[in-house]
Scaffold this motif. Structure first.
Motif, mmCIF file in Angstrom:
data_model
loop_
_atom_site.group_PDB
_atom_site.id
_atom_site.type_symbol
_atom_site.label_atom_id
_atom_site.label_comp_id
_atom_site.label_asym_id
_atom_site.label_seq_id
_atom_site.Cartn_x
_atom_site.Cartn_y
_atom_site.Cartn_z
ATOM 1 N N PHE A 98 0.851 -1.202 0.000
ATOM 2 C CA PHE A 98 0.000 0.000 0.000
ATOM 3 C C PHE A 98 0.883 1.247 0.000
ATOM 4 C CE2 PHE A 98 -2.108 3.157 2.872
ATOM 5 C CZ PHE A 98 -3.222 3.449 2.111
ATOM 6 N N ARG A 101 2.639 1.655 -3.340
ATOM 7 C CA ARG A 101 1.731 2.141 -4.378
ATOM 8 C C ARG A 101 1.535 3.643 -4.251
ATOM 9 N NH1 ARG A 101 -2.536 -1.658 -3.679
ATOM 10 N NH2 ARG A 101 -3.785 0.016 -2.795
ATOM 11 N N ILE A 102 1.433 4.123 -3.017
ATOM 12 C CA ILE A 102 1.316 5.572 -2.812
ATOM 13 C C ILE A 102 2.563 6.268 -3.342
ATOM 14 C CG2 ILE A 102 1.271 7.371 -1.041
ATOM 15 C CD1 ILE A 102 -0.393 5.233 0.597
ATOM 16 N N GLY A 104 4.151 5.492 -5.797
ATOM 17 C CA GLY A 104 4.162 5.549 -7.254
ATOM 18 C C GLY A 104 4.058 4.248 -8.021
ATOM 19 N N CYS B 353 -3.593 9.546 2.080
ATOM 20 C CA CYS B 353 -2.695 8.618 1.390
ATOM 21 C C CYS B 353 -3.205 8.313 -0.018
ATOM 22 C CB CYS B 353 -2.569 7.322 2.188
ATOM 23 S SG CYS B 353 -1.769 7.533 3.794
ATOM 24 N N ILE B 354 -4.465 7.936 -0.112
ATOM 25 C CA ILE B 354 -4.990 7.429 -1.377
ATOM 26 C C ILE B 354 -5.236 8.555 -2.372
ATOM 27 C CG2 ILE B 354 -7.000 6.290 -2.425
ATOM 28 C CD1 ILE B 354 -7.110 4.611 0.248
ATOM 29 N N ARG B 357 -1.728 11.192 -2.066
ATOM 30 C CA ARG B 357 -0.435 10.527 -2.154
ATOM 31 C C ARG B 357 0.528 10.899 -1.035
ATOM 32 N NH1 ARG B 357 -1.227 7.883 -6.757
ATOM 33 N NH2 ARG B 357 0.704 6.732 -6.722
ATOM 34 N N MET B 358 -0.015 11.167 0.123
ATOM 35 C CA MET B 358 0.862 11.304 1.283
ATOM 36 C C MET B 358 1.235 9.902 1.755
ATOM 37 S SD MET B 358 -1.037 14.449 3.327
ATOM 38 C CE MET B 358 0.040 14.422 4.766
ATOM 39 N N LEU B 359 2.470 9.735 2.186
ATOM 40 C CA LEU B 359 2.875 8.454 2.746
ATOM 41 C C LEU B 359 2.171 8.248 4.087
ATOM 42 C CD1 LEU B 359 6.680 8.621 1.940
ATOM 43 C CD2 LEU B 359 4.970 7.143 0.854
ATOM 44 N N PRO B 360 1.970 6.986 4.477
ATOM 45 C CA PRO B 360 1.322 6.748 5.776
ATOM 46 C C PRO B 360 2.023 7.465 6.928
ATOM 47 C CG PRO B 360 1.376 4.722 4.500
ATOM 48 C CD PRO B 360 2.164 5.739 3.717
ATOM 49 N N ARG B 401 1.485 1.432 9.199
ATOM 50 C CA ARG B 401 0.968 1.521 7.825
ATOM 51 C C ARG B 401 -0.421 0.920 7.686
ATOM 52 N NH1 ARG B 401 6.538 -0.647 5.314
ATOM 53 N NH2 ARG B 401 6.076 -2.119 6.974
ATOM 54 N N TYR B 405 -4.341 1.858 5.660
ATOM 55 C CA TYR B 405 -4.551 0.755 4.709
ATOM 56 C C TYR B 405 -5.932 0.119 4.869
ATOM 57 C CZ TYR B 405 -3.641 -4.302 3.580
ATOM 58 O OH TYR B 405 -3.687 -5.602 3.157
#
Lengths: 424, 424
Positions: A98, A101-102, A104, B353-354, B357-360, B401, B405
């Motif tokens: 997950f 994928r975030i 990229g 995140c989704i 597109r920030m990382l967890p 994470r 998720y």
């Protein structure tokens, strides 16, 4: 009236009761907006089944001092949710993927690099039956807390005899221990196992000629599956390969479901219509022509908006078009560790409203009575009508439209299955 | 060691501890990926504050027989979530409007037709203080279940003295009764009340010259607000009007926040930089130039992805660009009855995140320590460091994470505030 009855439950003070009373089939078109709403209602349950629905004063005369009275507090009561598409049983999780994928990587890239389904296959093969059971139970409990009272669960992370059977036995164990009702589906044709990458035909022949008869209960074996599913997709199986598996499944008495048209049109939905599948699932890229085939054949589309959302994609299946064409739409979670680690039916219903413009009433019908019919359980569950199982939810809110409106709210739902409270 | 200590709590068997230890300021750039992770850790709390963090064996010598031991079960422990933007207090809901919007009406059309904020204003004015308190407490409890231990709450559905003060008193009451920490914000400049539609200037003058001094605690009044916020937007207040209100707020010692650039660039963010606002919130349409002003002025952007999601829109604020430019990003829910009836910080983090597109890790920092600094509470809460309040969460999962998720999963979180378990 209650003589000889093992247990009777009288649910009173229901502010708004969604009965979903209606024809004895999945609902289509404007029927999907008809909730059979009752205000200030009561519900009588005997031996786990609904025996009366209506006004408190009328039903009270049917009860006696042995009847357990439950106060719904003026809240909303609905049928329990029926999740018609889950991959409940697996080992590990893909939270690390997950994150990748975030950062990229695409779903296909991760799969090509040995991640994706194959990584879950490796973990699931390595897990004991008890380990799988413990994890599946944990996720089943999430679903139960979220109001799911019946769920379909697929194999498909084994891809060999030993592990596919192990997964199906875990589902059978969960079905036996209850309380959530389970419908088992064989999905050995989820993908080709890595060790047989250059022996696809051999893998498919084994599924069609050996595994399907076995899990369907032939030759003295226990029946471990009620449906057979195939992942028909560019990265999985072709339409011809899908046909081979499903024709065998049909011959051995299994119902048919297909993962179809998720990423590209022409990947399996028309075959589902031809073979008389119960459902075709996903359909993000389905065409109008294919939808008309599904309609003519009476196949139910199962929409999985959480997998679109969790993959960060924007192409949702054309739910409005399906409803307008008269297709008996189902909404399910697609719960799985890769593309939809989202177990909540309420969240899938909210997505159905927000991302697919389904009305809250349509989403509720799709998540209950239509889902029940898609699993062959329409006479048993999915609506609160006399004779059906008393699987119902007492919500925190007072109006059905709040279910999808308060997206992802940490609500507490009182869950009843066969008239017994099973809240976690 | 513990002599004179009123209460001591020893949290042991923490599989993964997110301390967020770091500099005494909001985190920027790659700092937003640094979680201060400890494995197999323990946490010692005395009198509600963290007094030691580290290995079990080292910390055990600091405890005695009076220390309450809590077993985290090998699970993930994080700081409590800090929700830096909510409209917690209001009457009624807008689930019917949610349905209308799905059926095709736009947010602006609904507002023009007397729906939107004005409908909530009418209901809130008609509600008693106790009715508002009961509903706010219910929603606060959702947030608490979801792991929110500190939250900012705005007025803004009163738009007259009586009701704005009533809302702020409800927030004060919730702060007094606990357990969730509350930060009150005056948002009388949410929109122009209908009865003053042609007397905008008069309304603004009243806010600037009378209401702000009163709620800021001047002239012997109790201090009811810590911040002042303005909705700067085409459908609300101009930049000049926003300036008028915020200059007064600054003069009277309130911190500044602005709803800015939600639907159109140039609606307030640059003003926030000029006036030294603590935050500018929304920023869906913000330009690179304006972001550089915010950065230079040390203003924190507060991103509200749930309001984008719930409105069915696709333009999220440019979170990645902000992080790359070194802005100390905050994520909050924007919980409100119209555009974001979504109270869960975990869901806003998943959306971060989704959809952004920030990382967890970045989402977690934005939802805790960065949010705390944006509320002037960075020395108190937001990380688990010696001296700070022991506000922490024991999650069901084992890795940070998994938080984003398992989108919208009905998880149970053990919530501790000042070292006391307050799980609902």
């Amino acid at each position: 009236m209650l003589e000889g009855v093992l247990s009777a439950v009288f649910l009173v003070n229901i502010g708004q009761l969604v009965t979903l009373a209606g024809p004895a089939r999945a609902r289509v078109g404007v029927e999907m907006r008809e909730l059979g709403l009752l205000r200030d209602a009561a519900l009588l349950v005997e031996d786990g089944r609904v025996t009366a629905v209506g006004a408190y004063a009328e039903l009270r005369s049917l009860t006696d001092s042995q009847t357990a009275v439950i106060d719904a507090g003026g809240h909303l009561v609905t049928p329990g949710f029926v999740d018609a598409h889950t991959h409940l049983v697996f080992a590990g999780n893909r939270a690390a993927e997950f994150e990748q994928r975030i950062a990229g990587a695409t779903y296909q890239e991760l799969a090509a690099a040995g991640g994706g389904i194959q990584s879950t296959v490796a973990l699931t093969r390595a897990a004991t039956e008890d380990e799988l059971l413990v994890q599946a139970r944990r996720h089943r409990d999430w679903m139960l807390r979220g109001g799911t009272t019946t769920l379909e669960a697929k194999s498909g992370y084994g891809l060999n005899r030993e592990t596919e059977l192990r997964m199906l036995r875990v589902i059978a164990q969960l079905a036996a221990e209850g309380p959530v009702r389970m419908v088992p589906t064989l999905l050995a044709a989820h993908t080709v196992p890595r060790e047989m990458a250059d022996r696809r035909g051999e893998y498919l022949a084994w599924i069609a000629d050996e595994l399907i008869p076995e899990v369907a209960g032939h030759n003295g074996n226990p029946r471990l599956a009620r449906y057979c599913d195939v992942f028909c997709d560019d990265h999985a199986f072709t339409v011809a390969e899908t046909r081979r598996v499903l024709e065998s499944a049909k011959r051995y008495g299994l119902g048919l479901r297909i993962h179809a048209e998720q990423f590209r049109p022409g990947t399996g939905a028309a075959l589902g219509a031809e073979l008389g599948a119960a459902t075709v699932d996903h359909l993000e890229t389905v065409t109008t022509e294919t939808l008309s085939h599904l309609k003519a054949a009476g196949v139910q589309p199962v929409l999985l908006p959480a997998s679109v959302f969790c993959l960060g994609r924007s192409q949702y299946p054309p739910a409005r078009q399906m409803i307008e064409m008269g297709l008996p739409v189902v909404v399910a979670t697609d719960f799985n560790p890769g593309s939809s680690p989202a177990p909540s039916m309420l969240f899938s219903m909210a997505l159905s409203c927000i991302a697919m413009r389904m009305l809250p009433s349509e989403a509720l019908v799709a998540a209950t009575v239509n889902a029940a019919y898609s699993l062959g359980l329409g006479d048993e569950v999915g609506s609160l009508e006399v004779g059906k199982a008393a699987d119902f939810l007492v919500h925190e809110c007072k109006d059905y439209r709040e279910l999808a409106y308060n997206v992802a709210a940490p609500v507490r739902i009182r869950v009843f299955i066969a008239g017994v409270e099973v809240s976690q």
